[in-house]
Scaffold this motif. Structure first.
Motif, PDB file in Angstrom:
ATOM      1  N   GLU A  41     -66.009  -8.602  10.966  1.00 21.17           N
ATOM      2  CA  GLU A  41     -64.999  -9.411  10.402  1.00 21.17           C
ATOM      3  C   GLU A  41     -63.829  -9.800  10.966  1.00 21.17           C
ATOM      4  OE1 GLU A  41     -63.676  -7.961   6.518  1.00 21.17           O
ATOM      5  OE2 GLU A  41     -64.241  -6.090   7.416  1.00 21.17           O
ATOM      6  N   THR A  42     -62.935 -10.566  10.618  1.00 19.96           N
ATOM      7  CA  THR A  42     -61.615 -10.869  11.115  1.00 19.96           C
ATOM      8  C   THR A  42     -60.907 -10.697   9.679  1.00 19.96           C
ATOM      9  OG1 THR A  42     -61.992 -12.340  12.697  1.00 19.96           O
ATOM     10  CG2 THR A  42     -60.136 -12.686  11.914  1.00 19.96           C
ATOM     11  N   ILE A  43     -59.448  -9.837   9.856  1.00 15.95           N
ATOM     12  CA  ILE A  43     -58.928  -9.351   8.993  1.00 15.95           C
ATOM     13  C   ILE A  43     -57.530  -9.627   9.260  1.00 15.95           C
ATOM     14  CG2 ILE A  43     -58.031  -7.105   7.787  1.00 15.95           C
ATOM     15  CD1 ILE A  43     -60.645  -5.673   8.821  1.00 15.95           C
ATOM     16  N   ASN A  44     -56.977 -10.496   8.295  1.00 15.55           N
ATOM     17  CA  ASN A  44     -55.525 -10.771   8.288  1.00 15.55           C
ATOM     18  C   ASN A  44     -54.669  -9.730   7.983  1.00 15.55           C
ATOM     19  OD1 ASN A  44     -56.072 -13.731   8.746  1.00 15.55           O
ATOM     20  ND2 ASN A  44     -56.275 -14.105   6.530  1.00 15.55           N
ATOM     21  N   LEU A  45     -53.625  -9.294   8.740  1.00 15.74           N
ATOM     22  CA  LEU A  45     -52.926  -8.465   8.594  1.00 15.74           C
ATOM     23  C   LEU A  45     -51.338  -8.917   8.085  1.00 15.74           C
ATOM     24  CD1 LEU A  45     -53.675  -6.646  12.038  1.00 15.74           C
ATOM     25  CD2 LEU A  45     -54.458  -5.955   9.641  1.00 15.74           C
ATOM     26  N   GLU A  46     -50.709  -8.282   7.256  1.00 18.58           N
ATOM     27  CA  GLU A  46     -49.349  -8.498   6.801  1.00 18.58           C
ATOM     28  C   GLU A  46     -48.722  -7.296   6.495  1.00 18.58           C
ATOM     29  OE1 GLU A  46     -50.228  -9.732   2.605  1.00 18.58           O
ATOM     30  OE2 GLU A  46     -50.406 -11.584   3.946  1.00 18.58           O
ATOM     31  N   ASN A  47     -47.356  -7.291   6.270  1.00 19.46           N
ATOM     32  CA  ASN A  47     -46.713  -6.218   5.953  1.00 19.46           C
ATOM     33  C   ASN A  47     -47.109  -5.327   4.579  1.00 19.46           C
ATOM     34  OD1 ASN A  47     -44.477  -4.417   6.274  1.00 19.46           O
ATOM     35  ND2 ASN A  47     -42.894  -5.726   5.061  1.00 19.46           N
ATOM     36  N   PRO A  54     -63.337   2.588  11.849  1.00 19.57           N
ATOM     37  CA  PRO A  54     -64.237   4.033  12.236  1.00 19.57           C
ATOM     38  C   PRO A  54     -64.254   4.116  13.704  1.00 19.57           C
ATOM     39  CG  PRO A  54     -65.348   2.389  11.020  1.00 19.57           C
ATOM     40  CD  PRO A  54     -63.967   1.569  11.157  1.00 19.57           C
ATOM     41  N   LYS A  55     -64.529   5.480  14.148  1.00 21.50           N
ATOM     42  CA  LYS A  55     -64.623   5.831  15.531  1.00 21.50           C
ATOM     43  C   LYS A  55     -65.598   5.058  16.275  1.00 21.50           C
ATOM     44  CE  LYS A  55     -68.154   9.367  15.064  1.00 21.50           C
ATOM     45  NZ  LYS A  55     -68.517  10.853  15.270  1.00 21.50           N
ATOM     46  N   LEU A  56     -65.045   4.544  17.795  1.00 21.65           N
ATOM     47  CA  LEU A  56     -65.739   3.701  18.475  1.00 21.65           C
ATOM     48  C   LEU A  56     -65.988   2.269  18.116  1.00 21.65           C
ATOM     49  CD1 LEU A  56     -68.504   6.340  19.685  1.00 21.65           C
ATOM     50  CD2 LEU A  56     -66.442   6.024  20.779  1.00 21.65           C
ATOM     51  N   SER A  57     -65.190   1.987  17.089  1.00 17.45           N
ATOM     52  CA  SER A  57     -65.454   0.591  16.812  1.00 17.45           C
ATOM     53  C   SER A  57     -64.726  -0.458  17.839  1.00 17.45           C
ATOM     54  CB  SER A  57     -64.722   0.429  15.325  1.00 17.45           C
ATOM     55  OG  SER A  57     -63.396   0.784  15.320  1.00 17.45           O
ATOM     56  N   VAL A  58     -65.129  -1.543  17.558  1.00 16.34           N
ATOM     57  CA  VAL A  58     -64.494  -2.682  18.756  1.00 16.34           C
ATOM     58  C   VAL A  58     -63.823  -3.421  17.969  1.00 16.34           C
ATOM     59  CG1 VAL A  58     -65.024  -4.596  20.022  1.00 16.34           C
ATOM     60  CG2 VAL A  58     -66.987  -2.861  20.115  1.00 16.34           C
ATOM     61  N   ARG A  59     -62.405  -3.281  18.634  1.00  8.59           N
ATOM     62  CA  ARG A  59     -61.441  -4.271  17.923  1.00  8.59           C
ATOM     63  C   ARG A  59     -60.536  -5.112  18.718  1.00  8.59           C
ATOM     64  NH1 ARG A  59     -59.207   1.524  17.033  1.00  8.59           N
ATOM     65  NH2 ARG A  59     -61.282   1.894  16.253  1.00  8.59           N
ATOM     66  N   ARG A  60     -59.970  -6.044  18.253  1.00  7.35           N
ATOM     67  CA  ARG A  60     -58.879  -6.856  18.824  1.00  7.35           C
ATOM     68  C   ARG A  60     -57.655  -7.292  17.978  1.00  7.35           C
ATOM     69  NH1 ARG A  60     -59.214 -13.053  19.888  1.00  7.35           N
ATOM     70  NH2 ARG A  60     -57.514 -13.367  21.262  1.00  7.35           N
ATOM     71  N   PHE A  61     -56.336  -6.963  18.326  1.00  7.35           N
ATOM     72  CA  PHE A  61     -55.246  -7.249  17.508  1.00  7.35           C
ATOM     73  C   PHE A  61     -54.471  -8.476  18.283  1.00  7.35           C
ATOM     74  CE2 PHE A  61     -55.868  -2.771  17.028  1.00  7.35           C
ATOM     75  CZ  PHE A  61     -55.549  -2.668  15.524  1.00  7.35           C
ATOM     76  N   VAL A  62     -54.328  -9.414  17.469  1.00  9.21           N
ATOM     77  CA  VAL A  62     -53.506 -10.710  17.870  1.00  9.21           C
ATOM     78  C   VAL A  62     -52.133 -10.784  17.146  1.00  9.21           C
ATOM     79  CG1 VAL A  62     -53.554 -13.092  18.458  1.00  9.21           C
ATOM     80  CG2 VAL A  62     -55.657 -11.616  18.564  1.00  9.21           C
ATOM     81  N   ALA A  63     -51.248 -10.831  17.592  1.00 11.37           N
ATOM     82  CA  ALA A  63     -49.877 -10.857  16.798  1.00 11.37           C
ATOM     83  C   ALA A  63     -49.454 -12.364  16.252  1.00 11.37           C
ATOM     84  CB  ALA A  63     -48.740 -10.463  17.662  1.00 11.37           C
TER      85      ALA A  63
END
Length: 89
Positions: A41-47, A54-63
């Motif tokens: 999934e794509t998770i929206n991040l906010e304050n 989880p361990k070994l999970s694939v991830r990408r962070f975009v500011a």
């Protein structure tokens, strides 16, 4: 036995897709916004957002347009040591 870091990503920048470490990680967003992309999934991040990775999970962070700053906590990684490996019986 915990390690923690504060990660700051400037506006519009990213931490490219990668496989995380062999341990679970929890992040808490301190400032700004952005998105966290995983295989599922794509998770929206906010304050104030808190996410468990989880361990070994694939991830990408975009500011987002004001950047993204988050607190990361995980079990302590074993440090590198110089010496002989343990003897095997």
């Amino acid at each position: 036995g915990l390690d923690c870091n504060v990660i700051a990503i400037p506006a519009g920048e990213e931490i490219g897709q990668h496989e995380g470490p062999d341990l679970d990680v929890v992040i808490v967003v301190l400032d700004g916004s952005g998105v966290l992309e995983t295989k599922e999934e794509t998770i929206n991040l906010e304050n104030g957002s808190m996410v468990w990775l989880p361990k070994l999970s694939v991830r990408r962070f975009v500011a987002g347009e004001k950047g993204l700053r988050y607190f990361s906590v995980h079990t302590r990684k074993r440090g590198l040591q110089i010496g002989r490996p343990p003897a095997h019986d």
